[in-house]
Design a protein around this motif. Structure first.
Motif, short mmCIF file in Angstrom:
data_model
loop_
_atom_site.label_atom_id
_atom_site.label_comp_id
_atom_site.label_asym_id
_atom_site.label_seq_id
_atom_site.Cartn_x
_atom_site.Cartn_y
_atom_site.Cartn_z
N CYS A 107 28.24 43.80 18.15
CA CYS A 107 28.13 42.12 18.00
C CYS A 107 26.48 42.08 17.36
CB CYS A 107 28.05 41.88 19.33
SG CYS A 107 28.09 40.12 19.34
N LEU A 144 37.99 44.40 12.63
CA LEU A 144 38.46 45.66 13.33
C LEU A 144 38.48 46.78 12.82
CD1 LEU A 144 41.56 44.17 15.48
CD2 LEU A 144 39.60 43.70 16.32
N ASP A 145 38.07 47.86 13.44
CA ASP A 145 37.69 48.95 12.68
C ASP A 145 39.31 50.00 13.63
OD1 ASP A 145 35.87 49.01 11.88
OD2 ASP A 145 34.28 49.56 12.69
N TYR A 146 39.91 50.80 12.70
CA TYR A 146 41.04 51.51 13.20
C TYR A 146 40.72 52.72 13.62
CZ TYR A 146 43.37 46.78 13.17
OH TYR A 146 43.69 45.90 13.04
N ASP A 147 41.54 53.66 14.76
CA ASP A 147 41.32 54.84 14.46
C ASP A 147 42.08 55.58 13.65
OD1 ASP A 147 42.05 57.06 15.30
OD2 ASP A 147 40.88 57.19 17.31
N ALA A 149 42.80 50.35 17.68
CA ALA A 149 41.60 49.32 17.02
C ALA A 149 40.86 50.07 17.79
CB ALA A 149 41.88 47.78 17.41
N GLU A 150 39.71 50.36 17.89
CA GLU A 150 38.82 50.83 18.21
C GLU A 150 37.26 50.21 18.41
OE1 GLU A 150 38.16 54.66 17.23
OE2 GLU A 150 36.87 54.38 15.30
N ARG A 151 37.42 49.40 17.56
CA ARG A 151 35.54 48.45 17.29
C ARG A 151 36.28 47.34 16.86
NH1 ARG A 151 31.32 51.59 16.19
NH2 ARG A 151 32.44 52.59 14.44
N ALA A 152 35.51 45.84 17.30
CA ALA A 152 35.69 44.68 16.29
C ALA A 152 34.04 44.97 16.06
CB ALA A 152 36.10 43.79 17.70
N ASN A 153 33.93 44.44 15.02
CA ASN A 153 32.65 43.76 14.17
C ASN A 153 32.83 42.46 14.62
OD1 ASN A 153 31.35 46.30 13.26
ND2 ASN A 153 33.21 47.11 12.42
#
Length: 99
Positions: A1, A29-32, A38-42
């Motif tokens: 964030c 979302l960044d996906y594995d 989903a491993e991270r929300a930008n």
């Protein structure tokens, strides 16, 4: 964030001492690649929302606000990745209303 997102959320939360506030987080979302989870929300954009319930311990919003936010996200190539709301004068833990 990003720091801008944190500033917008903080400013929104501090805009009132008496009522809860809420807003949506727009981003990607960044996906594995191994498992597709989903491993991270930008977060690229924060949308503070207007409350429809005037009770101080509620943050209900009108469904039309959610639809507009979803359309705005899509137009920007983003999606709704989360939301936030405040708890002025009580613990940060979920309240009986949140459960």
């Amino acid at each position: 964030c990003g720091s801008n997102a944190l500033f917008v959320i903080g400013a929104h939360a501090l805009s009132t001492e008496d009522e809860e506030v809420m807003g949506l987080l727009l981003g990607k979302l960044d996906y594995d690649k191994r498992n597709g989870i989903a491993e991270r929300a930008n977060i690229f954009k924060v949308l503070p929302l207007s409350r429809t319930d005037k009770r101080a311990d509620r943050v209900e919003v009108d469904s039309s606000q959610l639809a507009i936010a979803s359309e705005e996200a899509e137009a920007d190539g983003l999606t709704v990745v989360g939301w936030y709301h405040s708890h002025p004068h009580i613990t940060a833990a979920p309240s009986h209303v949140d459960a």
